[in-house]
Enzyme design. Structure first.
Site, short mmCIF file in Angstrom:
data_model
loop_
_atom_site.label_atom_id
_atom_site.label_comp_id
_atom_site.label_asym_id
_atom_site.label_seq_id
_atom_site.Cartn_x
_atom_site.Cartn_y
_atom_site.Cartn_z
N GLU A 40 0.82 -1.21 0.00
CA GLU A 40 0.00 0.00 0.00
C GLU A 40 0.86 1.26 0.00
O GLU A 40 0.48 2.29 -0.58
CB GLU A 40 -0.95 0.00 1.19
CG GLU A 40 -1.86 -1.21 1.31
CD GLU A 40 -2.64 -1.52 0.04
OE1 GLU A 40 -2.87 -0.60 -0.77
OE2 GLU A 40 -3.01 -2.69 -0.16
N TYR A 58 -1.48 -8.66 -10.85
CA TYR A 58 -0.38 -8.58 -9.90
C TYR A 58 0.82 -9.42 -10.35
O TYR A 58 1.92 -8.92 -10.51
CB TYR A 58 -0.82 -9.08 -8.52
CG TYR A 58 -1.76 -8.19 -7.76
CD1 TYR A 58 -1.32 -7.46 -6.66
CD2 TYR A 58 -3.10 -8.10 -8.11
CE1 TYR A 58 -2.20 -6.66 -5.93
CE2 TYR A 58 -3.98 -7.31 -7.39
CZ TYR A 58 -3.53 -6.59 -6.30
OH TYR A 58 -4.39 -5.81 -5.59
#
Length: 498
Positions: free
Chosen positions: A331, A414
């Site tokens: 994040e 991803y």
């Protein structure tokens, strides 16, 4: 966002905004929208009410569209993906637009077929326009980005935000339950929040510098401001929250956690946030914000990024949990890929998630070689084993609506994208890859980049067309496999000669 399935002075500001410039890039940065909100939050009733004023230069002189994301959660949604996003037994919220003005005149609004899209007519004058909307909402309760529990309420994607109008026209995509269904441009925010005195607040703005004034008995009013941000999120917390702080360069990193959480685990998460912010600041370019908040929420969103603030759900703060370290690093990397360097997350999610995961792997490999090596191994395994996705005609470079489940989204967006960059690192070396990424971030800082632009930039840095390499990895075009391998080998040999 990191999914569990994926491996674990208003006047001065306004004058600046109005200054005319000649360069196209300068115009984009100077004419960015200004959002001015005045809201009252009731943490007991779970209600938010207020007014937002949006001043902007319209690219379409006839209309504007607003995303009203909270409206999505006023109706029930069916299906596996919605169940994974919302959790068991979600409750609905409410959302009411009480008033809508354009340049001070009441107008008739139009709800489109999608709950999150609201059409605002703009017929009339040219130049900058102002939309004023008064709204009331009751928060839904679910596992997602905007919800609450007994100790906090978290507001992600809660304020009305302008839909993007670009060379392709209007982007009015529905709210998808997979990935992050958001596409927004940088803006400035001035947000006044009134709430009970005993509650704390963390937001996209530099909260420590925020001005607080008393209102009626038992309340406080906090004046918040943030410049050059893609969104504005906040969390309201009760007295069970405490924080840990560390200064990283010119930025204060704050981790907010509850007294019932495991202190050692919270400290590990905080240390990972501070260290990774310093690492990415050095590797990818200067971090411009003076505060960075990591906030423990409820729900089960795992992790969710916003400018200068991220959510981590409470499962990461249990004793013995190690998932929080990886999630907070991911994040934090989003502060560059999504935050400073925007993209259309609905159409090209790989541009932020894949790059974010690559630099996450780089950080972990340096900081904890065993953990890093294991995650690289898993990502490469998932990113290169794509026979099933070839048969299903699935690829990283596709819209969110084309992903049938979160596993395919994780494997392709991803894993495959980060695998592509990891193999490029094998040919170029980490130093050169990161230098190229730093130049890439600097070139498009505060803007929106497309996959086509990344391809042109990579080709320029490589000194030859990278089309076959990108088509194989991002479009899973198996006819380009040999050409992609040959391109990578030429790059390896070229780098070795230098």
């Amino acid at each position: 966002m990191k999914k569990w399935v994926s491996l674990v002075g208003c006047s001065l500001l306004f004058l600046t905004w109005m200054l005319p410039v000649n360069a196209e890039e300068g115009t984009a940065l100077t004419r960015k929208p200004l959002y001015q909100a005045d809201v009252r939050i009731d943490p007991i009733k779970k209600e938010v009410a207020g007014t937002v004023t949006i001043t902007f230069w319209p690219k379409d002189p006839t209309r504007a569209y607003l995303h009203l994301y909270p409206n999505v959660f006023t109706e029930e949604h069916q299906g596996m993906l919605w169940e994974e996003l919302l959790g068991n037994g979600p409750t609905l919220g409410t959302y009411t637009n009480k008033k809508l003005l354009v340049d001070g005149i009441a107008v008739a609004s139009k709800q489109t077929k999608d709950l999150n899209i609201f059409e605002v007519p703009l017929e009339g004058q040219t130049g900058p326009r102002t939309i004023v909307m008064e709204f009331e909402m009751t928060l839904p309760r679910n596992d997602g980005r905007m919800s609450y529990d007994d100790h906090s309420l978290w507001l992600g994607n809660w304020l009305p935000v302008l839909a993007v109008y670009d060379k392709e026209g209007w982007h009015l995509d529905p709210y998808e339950p997979v990935g992050d269904p958001f596409y927004s441009e940088n803006a400035d925010y001035e947000v006044n929040v009134t709430l009970p005195k005993e509650y704390q607040l963390a937001s996209t703005a530099p909260d420590m510098a925020a001005k607080q004034v008393s209102t009626r008995e038992g309340e406080k009013r906090i004046q918040l401001g943030a410049e050059n941000v893609r969104d504005f999120a906040l969390v309201v917390m009760d007295a069970s929250y405490q924080r840990t702080e560390t200064k990283v360069g010119e930025t204060v990193v704050r981790t907010w956690w509850r007294k019932t959480d495991d202190p050692e685990t919270a400290e590990q998460i905080h240390e990972a946030a501070a260290k990774s912010l310093a690492y990415f600041h050095h590797q990818l370019g200067a971090y411009p914000y003076t505060e960075y908040d990591v906030v423990r929420t409820g729900g089960a969103i795992n992790g969710m990024e916003y400018p200068a603030l991220v959510f981590l759900d409470g499962r990461h703060f249990f004793s013995g949990e190690e998932t929080g370290i990886v999630t907070v690093v991911h994040e934090t990397a989003h502060q560059w890929f999504y935050g400073l360097l925007g993209n259309n997350q609905v159409k090209e999610a790989w541009l932020d998630e894949g790059f974010t995961e690559y630099v996450t792997l780089s950080y972990l490999s340096q900081q904890d070689p065993l953990l890093g090596a294991e995650r690289v191994r898993r990502r490469l395994g998932q990113g290169t084993s794509v026979q099933y996705y070839v048969a299903e005609e699935q690829r990283p470079w596709q819209a969110l609506s084309a992903f049938p489940n979160n596993q395919s989204y994780s494997d392709l967006v991803y894993s495959r994208t980060s695998s592509m960059l990891w193999l490029l690192q094998g040919a170029w070396g980490e130093e050169r890859v990161h230098d190229v990424l730093k130049q890439y971030v600097e070139k498009y800082r505060y803007q929106v980049v497309t996959g086509k632009e990344w391809g042109a930039f990579l080709s320029e840095m490589a000194g030859e067309d990278a089309g076959a390499f990108l088509d194989y990895w991002l479009k899973v075009d198996m006819s380009q496999q040999e050409q992609a391998a040959a391109w990578l080998e030429r790059q390896r040999l070229k780098h070795q000669k230098k």
